[in-house]
Structures are given as structure tokens and as C-alpha cells.
Design a protein around this motif. Structure first.
Motif, PDB file in Angstrom:
ATOM      1  N   ARG A  82      -4.078 -28.408   9.498  1.00 42.81           N
ATOM      2  CA  ARG A  82      -4.807 -27.430   8.689  1.00 42.81           C
ATOM      3  C   ARG A  82      -5.364 -26.257   9.495  1.00 42.81           C
ATOM      4  NH1 ARG A  82      -3.422 -28.644   3.477  1.00 42.81           N
ATOM      5  NH2 ARG A  82      -4.094 -30.745   2.852  1.00 42.81           N
ATOM      6  N   TRP A  83      -5.951 -26.516  10.679  1.00 43.59           N
ATOM      7  CA  TRP A  83      -6.704 -25.497  11.407  1.00 43.59           C
ATOM      8  C   TRP A  83      -6.286 -25.501  12.870  1.00 43.59           C
ATOM      9  CZ3 TRP A  83      -9.144 -29.492   8.623  1.00 43.59           C
ATOM     10  CH2 TRP A  83      -9.549 -29.133   7.323  1.00 43.59           C
ATOM     11  N   PHE A  84      -6.130 -24.288  13.436  1.00 43.16           N
ATOM     12  CA  PHE A  84      -5.663 -24.170  14.816  1.00 43.16           C
ATOM     13  C   PHE A  84      -6.571 -23.248  15.612  1.00 43.16           C
ATOM     14  CE2 PHE A  84      -2.871 -22.377  18.171  1.00 43.16           C
ATOM     15  CZ  PHE A  84      -2.493 -23.567  18.777  1.00 43.16           C
ATOM     16  N   LEU A  85      -6.935 -23.690  16.807  1.00 43.83           N
ATOM     17  CA  LEU A  85      -7.680 -22.886  17.770  1.00 43.83           C
ATOM     18  C   LEU A  85      -6.878 -22.844  19.062  1.00 43.83           C
ATOM     19  CD1 LEU A  85      -9.838 -24.991  16.198  1.00 43.83           C
ATOM     20  CD2 LEU A  85     -11.469 -23.490  17.356  1.00 43.83           C
ATOM     21  N   SER A  86      -6.986 -21.736  19.791  1.00 41.01           N
ATOM     22  CA  SER A  86      -6.209 -21.623  21.022  1.00 41.01           C
ATOM     23  C   SER A  86      -7.043 -21.015  22.135  1.00 41.01           C
ATOM     24  CB  SER A  86      -4.958 -20.763  20.803  1.00 41.01           C
ATOM     25  OG  SER A  86      -5.317 -19.437  20.469  1.00 41.01           O
ATOM     26  N   THR A  87      -6.820 -21.491  23.346  1.00 36.80           N
ATOM     27  CA  THR A  87      -7.329 -20.864  24.551  1.00 36.80           C
ATOM     28  C   THR A  87      -6.155 -20.200  25.242  1.00 36.80           C
ATOM     29  OG1 THR A  87      -9.141 -22.438  24.835  1.00 36.80           O
ATOM     30  CG2 THR A  87      -8.425 -21.238  26.789  1.00 36.80           C
ATOM     31  N   ILE A  88      -6.238 -18.883  25.432  1.00 38.54           N
ATOM     32  CA  ILE A  88      -5.151 -18.115  26.029  1.00 38.54           C
ATOM     33  C   ILE A  88      -5.628 -17.617  27.388  1.00 38.54           C
ATOM     34  CG2 ILE A  88      -3.603 -16.141  25.767  1.00 38.54           C
ATOM     35  CD1 ILE A  88      -4.159 -16.299  22.735  1.00 38.54           C
ATOM     36  N   LEU A  89      -4.965 -18.063  28.443  1.00 36.78           N
ATOM     37  CA  LEU A  89      -5.291 -17.653  29.805  1.00 36.78           C
ATOM     38  C   LEU A  89      -4.163 -16.763  30.315  1.00 36.78           C
ATOM     39  CD1 LEU A  89      -6.561 -21.077  31.214  1.00 36.78           C
ATOM     40  CD2 LEU A  89      -7.889 -19.246  30.130  1.00 36.78           C
ATOM     41  N   LEU A  90      -4.515 -15.576  30.779  1.00 40.52           N
ATOM     42  CA  LEU A  90      -3.527 -14.546  31.107  1.00 40.52           C
ATOM     43  C   LEU A  90      -3.624 -14.158  32.570  1.00 40.52           C
ATOM     44  CD1 LEU A  90      -4.387 -12.524  27.931  1.00 40.52           C
ATOM     45  CD2 LEU A  90      -2.210 -13.719  28.298  1.00 40.52           C
TER      46      LEU A  90
END
Length: 340
Positions: A82-90
Motif C-alpha cells: 500500500r505505502w512506500f518510503l525511500s531513502t535515496i543516497l546520491l
């Protein structure tokens, strides 16, 4: 006491860490354990299913991978993501606005395809990276009646596999090693390999939902999503979680021709390369034909690839007229492509 190699932690070491440092309470129905795909927490009328997984090998369409591999682990619990969270490291000195927007677009499109809300996370440019990393967290729901555990397999169960093995690996190799491969293979061949990310695809939501909704409650005893370490590791994890043995019919394993070619090009064992896109189902043998027919009617290939056995019988692979111990891959075979 040396440095740890690339890949998953040694399962004995990981099991000790989980036993020593994780905590539980009466609302946690499925907690931290070897072979389990997600945590399940009792919320009364329904249960919350939670999973976090990083994308570390792929860089092309990394946002697409992140959504689908996390959604798969909700699906194999019998739930709906149902729900998505993301940590994006660049990576510093490599990141521009176009890169960041591409990742956000990939996350958004993948979530929209699956009916998932992209609802939070964290993004930063950081030091010490040579490529972007995306760590996803997926939340979903499941009723207690539909809850399936990786640890529910029983001796005598049939073991079904959807699609084929090493679908994700085929797409990653073609995308990450395109420059090398283009000198030896046609663009049409490489396009088919790259497109395996989408067709047959790395999602197992459809086949998981079809199986759960069609069969009587509790006839599907376990489901699992083979990922890092390949099919052999996924089978080992399911059997270990279920405290059973396993007999794997190597001659029945569906290996796509493109997968065979690319694995052979880099001397990789198809049994040990990253394998999202395949669903493992352990179930009452009386319902195996029904599930396979149901998948086939929806355009999803499937095969009966073995059986769960008594733990005392061990874990074996029969192939080419010989039976041997099921191979163990301490790290994913594809890691060899990225070693410096």
C-alpha cells in the motif's frame, strides 16, 4: 576474523545477531528470522506487513527495482502493498538534477502501476559513493486468514516456481555490461534481456494474489521471493525457515535461453544469481495443478520444481541423472561482475 565478503551475511552469523539483538512483543506475528521476507504486526482487524530492502547491484532504473523488490516481499506474505518510503543516497560530484528526477520518476511510475502511494522518505548527496543507492520500505496489509509465512512449509509439499530463474540477473547483466556485450550480441538480443525487468518482469504480485485468492485457506503453506543468492539460496531459506529438507528437480527448472547465454558469458551459475521475478510456493500437492493452470490462464509460466522433505533427508539437487547436495552461495554470483 577477516573482512567480510560482498553479499549477504553468513546465515549462522546473522542468526546469532538476530537472536541476540532483536526484540519482540505479543503483536508481532512474524519477526526477524532467517528466511522470512517481512515483518507482520497485528493491528486487530488486519495486520501490517513491513519490509525494507536496498538496491545495490543495479543503477539503471534503480527506482523501478526498489519498488518492485519490496512489493514482492509484501505479496509473498499474502498481503497487498500500500505505502512506500525511500531513502535515496546520491554520489557527490556525479549527481545532477536530471539524475535525481529520473529516480523520482521511476519510483512514481512503479508505485502507480501497482496502486501504491509514494508517501515519504529521505534524499541526500553524500560522500564515499560511486553510484546511487536506493533503500526502500514498503508497508502493506494482510488479513490473518490470508497470512502466509516462509516458515510454514511441510514435508510432502510440492514446490512450485513461477516464470523462470534469474530474471532480475539477466536484466542487470544486460544493462550494467551493455558496452561489453554489444560487441558480441545483437541489439535485438540485448534489448530482450534488458526488457526482462518489465517482461516477464521482476514483480510476483499477480501470481501470489492469484494463488492466495483461489485456494482454500491454509492450503498454501509457504511462499518466498528468491533474491540475492539466487534460486538455490531462496529454496534453502524457505526450507530452513520451515525446518524441512528439500529435493530440487534441476531438470525441471525453467531457465530462459537469454539467461543461459549471459550467465555462460561471465561463468555465472544460474542457480546463484539474483532472482527477483520468480515466486516459490510450497503447497498441498492436491492443489498444484490448479495453481499452475490458473497462472497459465493469466499468461504466467510456472513449473513444479521439487518437494519439501523431512529435515533428516537434507537438501538435495537432482540434475543430469545425478543427485548432490543443494549448492550454497555465500554471496550472489552476480557480485563477481562488480568486484574491483
Amino acid at each position: 576474523m577477516g573482512k567480510l565478503p560482498l553479499g549477504k551475511l553468513d546465515p549462522d552469523f546473522l542468526a546469532r545477531l538476530l537472536n541476540q539483538y532483536t526484540r519482540t512483543d505479543e503483536r508481532i506475528l512474524v519477526g526477524a528470522s532467517i528466511g522470512e521476507d517481512a515483518t507482520v504486526i497485528d493491528f486487530g482487524a488486519t495486520c501490517l506487513v513491513a519490509k525494507t530492502d536496498p538496491i545495490t547491484f543495479a543503477t539503471d532504473e534503480i527506482g523501478w527495482y526498489a519498488v518492485h523488490v519490496n512489493a514482492n516481499d509484501i505479496a509473498v506474505s499474502g498481503g497487498v502493498p500500500r505505502w512506500f518510503l525511500s531513502t535515496i543516497l546520491l554520489p557527490e560530484a556525479q549527481t545532477d538534477e536530471s539524475m535525481v528526477e529520473n529516480i523520482f520518476r521511476q519510483l512514481s511510475e512503479a508505485c502507480a502501476q501497482l496502486g501504491i502511494s509514494l508517501c515519504g522518505g529521505h534524499t541526500e548527496v553524500t560522500y564515499g559513493l560511486d553510484r546511487p543507492l536506493v533503500i526502500g520500505q514498503m508497508l502493506g496489509e494482510v488479513t490473518k486468514e490470508n497470512l502466509v509465512r516462509s516458515s510454514g512449509g511441510r514435508p510432502g509439499d510440492d514446490l512450485l516456481l513461477s516464470k523462470g530463474i534469474a530474471i532480475e540477473a539477466t536484466a542487470i547483466i544486460a544493462r550494467e555490461k551493455e558496452a561489453e556485450l554489444s560487441a558480441r550480441h545483437s541489439e535485438g538480443f540485448l534489448a530482450r534481456c534488458r526488457n526482462m525487468l518489465h517482461e516477464p518482469g521482476i514483480s510476483v504480485l499477480r501470481e501470489a494474489r492469484l494463488a492466495v485468492e483461489a485456494l482454500p485457506h491454509h492450503e498454501i503453506h509457504a511462499m518466498h521471493d528468491p533474491t540475492e543468492g539466487g534460486l538455490a539460496t531462496g529454496v534453502w531459506e524457505l526450507a530452513t525457515a520451515s525446518k524441512t529438507g528439500v529435493w530440487l528437480d534441476g531438470d525441471a527448472l525453467p531457465i530462459l535461453p537469454e539467461t543461459q547465454v549471459l550467465c555462460a558469458a561471465y561463468s555465472l551459475d544460474p542457480l546463484g544469481v539474483i532472482a527477483s521475478g520468480s515466486l516459490l510456493v510450497a503447497l498441498n500437492p492436491a492443489y498444484s495443478s490448479q495453481v499452475l493452470s490458473l497462472w497459465r490462464a493469466e499468461g504466467i509460466d510456472g513449473a513444479m520444481i521439487g518437494k519439501l522433505t523431512e529435515a533428516s533427508e537434507g537438501m538435495t539437487l537432482s540434475q543430469y541423472g545425478q543427485t548432490r547436495e543443494l549448492p550454497r552461495f555465500r554471496r550472489d554470483e552476480i557480485a563477481r561482475l562488480f568486484e574491483t
